[in-house]
Design an enzyme around this catalytic site. Structure first.
Site, mmCIF file in Angstrom:
data_model
loop_
_atom_site.group_PDB
_atom_site.id
_atom_site.type_symbol
_atom_site.label_atom_id
_atom_site.label_comp_id
_atom_site.label_asym_id
_atom_site.label_seq_id
_atom_site.Cartn_x
_atom_site.Cartn_y
_atom_site.Cartn_z
ATOM 1 N N GLY A 20 0.825 -1.204 0.000
ATOM 2 C CA GLY A 20 0.000 0.000 0.000
ATOM 3 C C GLY A 20 0.862 1.257 0.000
ATOM 4 O O GLY A 20 0.579 2.241 -0.685
ATOM 5 N N VAL A 88 1.700 -7.008 -0.592
ATOM 6 C CA VAL A 88 2.498 -7.192 0.622
ATOM 7 C C VAL A 88 2.140 -6.038 1.562
ATOM 8 O O VAL A 88 2.640 -4.925 1.422
ATOM 9 C CB VAL A 88 4.021 -7.254 0.321
ATOM 10 C CG1 VAL A 88 4.408 -8.627 -0.209
ATOM 11 C CG2 VAL A 88 4.467 -6.187 -0.676
ATOM 12 N N THR A 90 0.196 -4.536 5.521
ATOM 13 C CA THR A 90 0.153 -4.641 6.980
ATOM 14 C C THR A 90 -1.299 -4.838 7.409
ATOM 15 O O THR A 90 -2.236 -4.516 6.676
ATOM 16 C CB THR A 90 0.727 -3.377 7.657
ATOM 17 O OG1 THR A 90 -0.037 -2.237 7.249
ATOM 18 C CG2 THR A 90 2.193 -3.182 7.281
ATOM 19 N N ASP A 204 -0.221 -4.199 14.080
ATOM 20 C CA ASP A 204 -0.820 -3.761 15.341
ATOM 21 C C ASP A 204 -1.886 -4.768 15.768
ATOM 22 O O ASP A 204 -2.254 -5.659 14.998
ATOM 23 C CB ASP A 204 -1.411 -2.351 15.222
ATOM 24 C CG ASP A 204 -2.339 -2.236 14.046
ATOM 25 O OD1 ASP A 204 -1.863 -1.964 12.938
ATOM 26 O OD2 ASP A 204 -3.539 -2.460 14.239
HETATM 27 O O1 LIG Z 1 0.492 -1.256 4.854
HETATM 28 P P1 LIG Z 1 -0.512 -1.278 3.731
HETATM 29 O O2 LIG Z 1 -0.093 -2.165 2.626
HETATM 30 O O3 LIG Z 1 -0.869 0.116 3.248
HETATM 31 O O4 LIG Z 1 -1.852 -1.934 4.346
HETATM 32 C C1 LIG Z 1 -2.586 -1.466 5.459
HETATM 33 O O5 LIG Z 1 -2.150 -0.217 5.948
HETATM 34 C C2 LIG Z 1 -3.051 0.842 5.534
HETATM 35 C C3 LIG Z 1 -3.668 1.475 6.746
HETATM 36 O O6 LIG Z 1 -2.682 1.977 7.586
HETATM 37 C C4 LIG Z 1 -4.079 0.170 4.635
HETATM 38 O O7 LIG Z 1 -3.688 0.304 3.305
HETATM 39 C C5 LIG Z 1 -4.050 -1.252 5.124
HETATM 40 O O8 LIG Z 1 -4.518 -2.214 4.234
HETATM 41 O O1 LIG Z 2 -6.079 -1.633 7.824
HETATM 42 C C1 LIG Z 2 -5.410 -1.800 8.848
HETATM 43 C C2 LIG Z 2 -4.012 -2.010 8.813
HETATM 44 C C3 LIG Z 2 -3.331 -2.204 9.961
HETATM 45 N N1 LIG Z 2 -4.002 -2.186 11.122
HETATM 46 C C4 LIG Z 2 -5.324 -1.998 11.185
HETATM 47 O O2 LIG Z 2 -5.902 -1.996 12.264
HETATM 48 N N2 LIG Z 2 -5.998 -1.808 10.043
#
Ligand SMILES: O=P(O)(O)O[C@H]1O[C@H](CO)[C@@H](O)[C@H]1O
Ligand SMILES: O=c1cc[nH]c(=O)[nH]1
Length: 237
Positions: A20, A88, A90, A204
């Site tokens: 992302g 890939v 989070t 998290d």
């Molecule tokens: O770390 P990325 O790939 O962005 O994925 C997660 O992080 C973002 C939110 O902080 C959203 O895009 C969620 O899907």
């Molecule tokens: O979309 C997301 C990404 C990381 N952590 C979250 O709680 N939500």
């Protein structure tokens, strides 16, 4: 060139990793790919193409949420002929036994997005990972001695939810954690008959409140990237 990508024809590989965060794309290009060249800077959504163990691989930031990743995935497939798309990302964990920094292979993606409701006229589509990619990612993780969780995840339209306890119903039904894009990626890949997988690192925790820093989300989580790259280049069994 497409509306949101200014790569020239042929500059993007058939296999694309999709974080992302565009700065995670830069980190992956600089630390995992050889001879990486930037192919996109439109809207700062950085993209690079290089090689991994002799195979051409691209990495392209996809932004946050299903609307954003849908733009990039549509253009990568339709305008650049991409065939293997591995997110890939989070995620937040929903269960105590899923720990921060654990890696999850998203076998399927539940969602609260209305995009598929509209697309399928109120009927439910089940967005799933490509089995071959999922299998190869699982094998790659095993070979590397990395434990992974495999299961359903939740692609949420919101990061800041007005009903923070709503996650509990998903947890009760075995959903491992929450992110914001996989359901969109899987649906569009299904439409065009290309392969897609989402690999997530837990950044998290919704139960314990533990969290990683934004710098760690940008520049680490290397296990997930290694698994993605090995799955991407694996020969079909
Ligand atoms: O770390 P990325 O790939 O962005 O994925 C997660 O992080 C973002 C939110 O902080 C959203 O895009 C969620 O899907
Ligand atoms: O979309 C997301 C990404 C990381 N952590 C979250 O709680 N939500």
């Amino acid at each position: 060139m497409s509306v949101h990508l200014n790569a020239k024809p042929g500059q993007i590989a058939e296999t694309v990793l999709l974080p992302g965060d565009p700065l995670r794309a830069k980190h992956i290009a600089e630390n995992f790919l050889e001879n990486a060249e930037q192919h996109n800077d439109v809207r700062g959504m950085l993209g690079y193409t290089g090689t991994y163990k002799g195979h051409r691989i691209s990495v392209q930031g996809s932004g946050m949420g299903i609307p954003s990743i849908s733009i990039y995935v549509n253009e990568l497939i339709r305008d650049y002929g991409c065939k293997k798309l591995i997110r890939v990302g989070t995620c937040g964990a929903y269960h105590e036994d899923v720990k921060v920094r654990d890696v999850i292979l998203a076998q399927a993606a539940s969602t609260d997005s209305q995009i598929n409701n509209i697309r399928f006229g109120g009927r439910n589509f089940a967005p799933i990972a490509d089995f071959e990619l999922l299998h190869q990612a699982y094998l790659a993780a095993k070979r590397a001695g990395k434990a992974v969780r495999v299961g359903n995840i939740f692609s949420s339209d919101t990061f800041y939810n007005d009903h923070p306890d709503h996650y509990k119903i998903w947890a009760q039904f075995g959903v491992l954690g929450v992110e914001m894009e996989a359901a969109g990626l899987y649906t569009i890949a299904a439409k065009y008959g290309v392969q897609a997988l989402t690999i997530l690192t837990v950044s998290d925790h919704l139960v314990t409140g533990e969290a990683t820093s934004s710098m760690e989300r940008q520049t680490s989580f290397n296990d997930m990237v290694q698994i993605a790259l090995e799955a991407a280049i694996a020969e079909k069994e």
